[in-house]
Motif scaffolding. Sequence first.
Motif, PDB file in Angstrom:
ATOM      1  N   ILE A 196       7.955   0.634 -12.861  1.00  0.00           N
ATOM      2  CA  ILE A 196       8.759   0.322 -11.675  1.00  0.00           C
ATOM      3  C   ILE A 196       7.932   0.647 -10.441  1.00  0.00           C
ATOM      4  N   GLU A 197       7.903  -0.283  -9.511  1.00  0.00           N
ATOM      5  CA  GLU A 197       7.262  -0.017  -8.223  1.00  0.00           C
ATOM      6  C   GLU A 197       8.290  -0.143  -7.111  1.00  0.00           C
ATOM      7  N   TYR A 198       8.397   0.893  -6.294  1.00  0.00           N
ATOM      8  CA  TYR A 198       9.124   0.810  -5.033  1.00  0.00           C
ATOM      9  C   TYR A 198       8.089   0.470  -3.961  1.00  0.00           C
ATOM     10  N   PHE A 199       8.327  -0.595  -3.210  1.00  0.00           N
ATOM     11  CA  PHE A 199       7.338  -1.046  -2.239  1.00  0.00           C
ATOM     12  C   PHE A 199       8.005  -1.507  -0.955  1.00  0.00           C
ATOM     13  N   SER A 200       7.203  -1.611   0.079  1.00  0.00           N
ATOM     14  CA  SER A 200       7.654  -2.133   1.367  1.00  0.00           C
ATOM     15  C   SER A 200       6.653  -3.173   1.852  1.00  0.00           C
ATOM     16  N   TYR A 201       7.149  -4.252   2.417  1.00  0.00           N
ATOM     17  CA  TYR A 201       6.256  -5.298   2.911  1.00  0.00           C
ATOM     18  C   TYR A 201       5.563  -4.917   4.224  1.00  0.00           C
ATOM     19  N   THR A 202       5.971  -3.835   4.856  1.00  0.00           N
ATOM     20  CA  THR A 202       5.281  -3.381   6.067  1.00  0.00           C
ATOM     21  C   THR A 202       4.435  -2.141   5.784  1.00  0.00           C
ATOM     22  N   CYS A 203       4.122  -1.910   4.530  1.00  0.00           N
ATOM     23  CA  CYS A 203       3.310  -0.762   4.098  1.00  0.00           C
ATOM     24  C   CYS A 203       1.904  -1.247   3.757  1.00  0.00           C
ATOM     25  N   HIS A 204       0.896  -0.758   4.481  1.00  0.00           N
ATOM     26  CA  HIS A 204      -0.465  -1.241   4.245  1.00  0.00           C
ATOM     27  C   HIS A 204      -1.007  -0.766   2.898  1.00  0.00           C
ATOM     28  N   VAL A 205      -0.536   0.391   2.416  1.00  0.00           N
ATOM     29  CA  VAL A 205      -0.971   0.877   1.099  1.00  0.00           C
ATOM     30  C   VAL A 205      -0.413  -0.025   0.000  1.00  0.00           C
ATOM     31  N   CYS A 206       0.819  -0.491   0.185  1.00  0.00           N
ATOM     32  CA  CYS A 206       1.412  -1.441  -0.767  1.00  0.00           C
ATOM     33  C   CYS A 206       0.633  -2.749  -0.772  1.00  0.00           C
ATOM     34  N   ALA A 207       0.206  -3.196   0.411  1.00  0.00           N
ATOM     35  CA  ALA A 207      -0.581  -4.423   0.499  1.00  0.00           C
ATOM     36  C   ALA A 207      -1.917  -4.251  -0.213  1.00  0.00           C
ATOM     37  N   ASP A 208      -2.552  -3.098  -0.034  1.00  0.00           N
ATOM     38  CA  ASP A 208      -3.819  -2.822  -0.717  1.00  0.00           C
ATOM     39  C   ASP A 208      -3.627  -2.826  -2.233  1.00  0.00           C
ATOM     40  N   PHE A 209      -2.520  -2.217  -2.685  1.00  0.00           N
ATOM     41  CA  PHE A 209      -2.242  -2.186  -4.115  1.00  0.00           C
ATOM     42  C   PHE A 209      -2.041  -3.595  -4.656  1.00  0.00           C
ATOM     43  N   ALA A 210      -1.261  -4.406  -3.959  1.00  0.00           N
ATOM     44  CA  ALA A 210      -0.994  -5.767  -4.419  1.00  0.00           C
ATOM     45  C   ALA A 210      -2.289  -6.568  -4.526  1.00  0.00           C
ATOM     46  N   THR A 211      -3.185  -6.385  -3.578  1.00  0.00           N
ATOM     47  CA  THR A 211      -4.462  -7.100  -3.598  1.00  0.00           C
ATOM     48  C   THR A 211      -5.326  -6.674  -4.780  1.00  0.00           C
ATOM     49  N   ALA A 212      -5.404  -5.369  -5.006  1.00  0.00           N
ATOM     50  CA  ALA A 212      -6.284  -4.845  -6.057  1.00  0.00           C
ATOM     51  C   ALA A 212      -5.691  -4.985  -7.452  1.00  0.00           C
ATOM     52  N   ALA A 213      -4.376  -4.852  -7.576  1.00  0.00           N
ATOM     53  CA  ALA A 213      -3.753  -4.718  -8.895  1.00  0.00           C
ATOM     54  C   ALA A 213      -3.214  -6.013  -9.475  1.00  0.00           C
ATOM     55  N   SER A 214      -2.938  -6.989  -8.650  1.00  0.00           N
ATOM     56  CA  SER A 214      -2.230  -8.183  -9.116  1.00  0.00           C
ATOM     57  C   SER A 214      -2.855  -8.809 -10.358  1.00  0.00           C
ATOM     58  N   LEU A 215      -4.130  -9.148 -10.301  1.00  0.00           N
ATOM     59  CA  LEU A 215      -4.763  -9.845 -11.423  1.00  0.00           C
ATOM     60  C   LEU A 215      -4.937  -8.962 -12.652  1.00  0.00           C
ATOM     61  N   PRO A 216      -5.528  -7.754 -12.530  1.00  0.00           N
ATOM     62  CA  PRO A 216      -5.691  -6.944 -13.741  1.00  0.00           C
ATOM     63  C   PRO A 216      -4.367  -6.496 -14.365  1.00  0.00           C
TER      64      PRO A 216
END
Length: 238
Positions: free
Chosen positions: A60-80
């Motif tokens: 489970i991930e709790y995330f926010s669309y205005t969170c830059h750390v969440c954006a970094d995670f989405a970029t790095a983690a999506s494919l793997p």
Amino acid sequence: MSAFHDHLLDRRGAIAALSGAAITLIAATPAKPAVWSRTVTTSPIGAYIVGNPSARLRLIEYFSYTCHVCADFATAASLPLKTQYIDRGLVLFEYRNLVRDPVDMTAALLARVGGASAFAGNHQAIFAAFPTFIAKVQKATDAQKSSWFEGSVAQRARRIATDTGLAALMRARGYTQAQLDAALDSEVAQAELTGMTNIGRSADRVTGTPTFFINGRRADAVAWPALKSKLDAALKAA
């Protein structure tokens, strides 16, 4: 019967035997595993769940669309995360919003355009555009920002979607303005996102984003490499 005819019969027999063997081989070949990232359901609280329902791990991930750390995670983690864990049926991934502000609410509503099957693509597109729309938030005039807190949730969201470029982003993905307006106007979606946020803060005691839970236990990680280590350890223990 000529030698040539005998040879022809022998060849036909060999071909028939090979064909039979090929059919047996095809029948014995196991079916290709499901691409589990295409399996998307909605939880009772309105969160989208992607993957194998019988997976050994539930992330489970709790995330926010205005969170830059969440954006970094989405970029790095999506494919793997998709190819190594979800598609292989090892991890069931649940996206939960923790809405922090009106811009976040607007993005969260827009991510739901197109329903469950479209969510993952919308989610990634919004986070990929994070630097662009956040820059527009930062450059917004005082009058624009004031209007983001006036009127109903839908009225605020429509203005925010226009001012930040989020509406243009979603139109570029093929959605009509009518579809976007319907998503922003949805009182059901607004209530689900608010309820999900309240559950995160009150029941799960989430104080920041991103926050992850693996099989119900909080994972102390915010970046992909650290979370990957947690997932690998949990899989070995499962």
